[in-house]
Motif scaffolding. Sequence first.
Motif, PDB file in Angstrom:
ATOM      1  N   GLY A 159       9.915  13.391   7.179  1.00 33.07           N
ATOM      2  CA  GLY A 159      11.025  13.006   6.317  1.00 33.07           C
ATOM      3  C   GLY A 159      11.104  11.514   6.074  1.00 33.07           C
ATOM      4  O   GLY A 159      11.543  11.067   5.011  1.00 33.07           O
ATOM      5  N   PHE A 160      10.672  10.731   7.036  1.00 34.20           N
ATOM      6  CA  PHE A 160      10.680   9.272   6.892  1.00 34.20           C
ATOM      7  C   PHE A 160       9.581   8.805   5.933  1.00 34.20           C
ATOM      8  O   PHE A 160       9.786   7.905   5.132  1.00 34.20           O
ATOM      9  N   ILE A 161       8.417   9.458   6.002  1.00 35.92           N
ATOM     10  CA  ILE A 161       7.272   9.042   5.197  1.00 35.92           C
ATOM     11  C   ILE A 161       7.361   9.570   3.770  1.00 35.92           C
ATOM     12  O   ILE A 161       7.085   8.845   2.814  1.00 35.92           O
ATOM     13  N   ALA A 162       7.742  10.835   3.628  1.00 34.98           N
ATOM     14  CA  ALA A 162       7.744  11.488   2.309  1.00 34.98           C
ATOM     15  C   ALA A 162       8.949  11.064   1.475  1.00 34.98           C
ATOM     16  O   ALA A 162       9.990  10.690   2.014  1.00 34.98           O
ATOM     17  N   HIS A 163       8.783  11.135   0.170  1.00 38.57           N
ATOM     18  CA  HIS A 163       9.909  10.868  -0.727  1.00 38.57           C
ATOM     19  C   HIS A 163      10.863  12.050  -0.771  1.00 38.57           C
ATOM     20  O   HIS A 163      12.053  11.885  -1.009  1.00 38.57           O
ATOM     21  N   GLU A 178       4.116   6.837  -7.978  1.00 30.83           N
ATOM     22  CA  GLU A 178       4.940   5.687  -8.344  1.00 30.83           C
ATOM     23  C   GLU A 178       6.368   6.061  -8.011  1.00 30.83           C
ATOM     24  O   GLU A 178       6.863   7.083  -8.474  1.00 30.83           O
ATOM     25  N   ALA A 179       7.024   5.262  -7.201  1.00 27.73           N
ATOM     26  CA  ALA A 179       8.386   5.571  -6.778  1.00 27.73           C
ATOM     27  C   ALA A 179       9.331   5.563  -7.969  1.00 27.73           C
ATOM     28  O   ALA A 179       9.188   4.750  -8.881  1.00 27.73           O
ATOM     29  N   PRO A 180      10.315   6.495  -7.968  1.00 28.07           N
ATOM     30  CA  PRO A 180      11.330   6.474  -9.016  1.00 28.07           C
ATOM     31  C   PRO A 180      12.086   5.150  -8.995  1.00 28.07           C
ATOM     32  O   PRO A 180      12.118   4.466  -7.975  1.00 28.07           O
ATOM     33  N   PRO A 181      12.701   4.769 -10.107  1.00 29.01           N
ATOM     34  CA  PRO A 181      13.447   3.509 -10.149  1.00 29.01           C
ATOM     35  C   PRO A 181      14.468   3.444  -9.014  1.00 29.01           C
ATOM     36  O   PRO A 181      15.152   4.414  -8.721  1.00 29.01           O
ATOM     37  N   VAL A 189      -2.236  17.642  -6.415  1.00 30.68           N
ATOM     38  CA  VAL A 189      -2.317  16.237  -6.806  1.00 30.68           C
ATOM     39  C   VAL A 189      -2.179  16.122  -8.316  1.00 30.68           C
ATOM     40  O   VAL A 189      -2.887  16.800  -9.060  1.00 30.68           O
ATOM     41  N   SER A 190      -1.248  15.292  -8.742  1.00 38.40           N
ATOM     42  CA  SER A 190      -1.112  14.971 -10.165  1.00 38.40           C
ATOM     43  C   SER A 190      -1.014  13.455 -10.280  1.00 38.40           C
ATOM     44  O   SER A 190      -1.046  12.742  -9.272  1.00 38.40           O
ATOM     45  N   SER A 191      -0.843  12.973 -11.476  1.00 46.22           N
ATOM     46  CA  SER A 191      -0.721  11.528 -11.654  1.00 46.22           C
ATOM     47  C   SER A 191       0.617  11.005 -11.135  1.00 46.22           C
ATOM     48  O   SER A 191       0.764   9.812 -10.915  1.00 46.22           O
ATOM     49  N   PRO A 220       8.124   2.003  -3.113  1.00 45.75           N
ATOM     50  CA  PRO A 220       6.936   2.841  -2.969  1.00 45.75           C
ATOM     51  C   PRO A 220       6.579   2.978  -1.495  1.00 45.75           C
ATOM     52  O   PRO A 220       7.029   2.196  -0.655  1.00 45.75           O
ATOM     53  N   CYS A 221       5.772   3.960  -1.167  1.00 44.78           N
ATOM     54  CA  CYS A 221       5.343   4.170   0.227  1.00 44.78           C
ATOM     55  C   CYS A 221       4.559   2.984   0.721  1.00 44.78           C
ATOM     56  O   CYS A 221       3.798   2.406   0.059  1.00 44.78           O
TER      57      CYS A 221
END
Length: 142
Positions: A110-114, A134-137, A72-74, A141-142
């Motif tokens: 695969g559907f849930i994970a980025h 935080e989702a990439p541009p 876990v990271s930020s 987001p999930c």
Amino acid sequence: MHEYTSTARVWGLTCPGLPEEVSRARRWTRDILRGSPLAEDAELIVSELSANAVLHTASGKESGSFHLAVAVSSQVIALSVTDDGGTETAPTTEHPGGEAAHGRGLGIVGFIAHRVVVHDSLGGHTVTAELFVEAPPGEPPC
């Protein structure tokens, strides 16, 4: 930042390859991620990956085991399950028919994970699913 300081925290758990250990892995993950908005997604991912290890690899044989790591990271939560091997092919996403009882787990992950990465690991395979905090541009987001 000091060169020996890390902002990521990593936990590891080795479980006997018994079906009831899948729920233990799920509870352990839930306890680590308590309060995170991604905890339920992480729990489902760990459940699917752990069940796959027990059902489809030597992890589920007598004296088998699987290893779970949670980092876990930020920026990301990374969930990795390493199996004991015993199969000639790496885990892949299948497209089973509507009546099939198995074969959807990695597709769900695969559907849930980025991002999902599969690689060889000491005679077995490690599947790592990443959830971005935080989702990439350009990505929702999930």
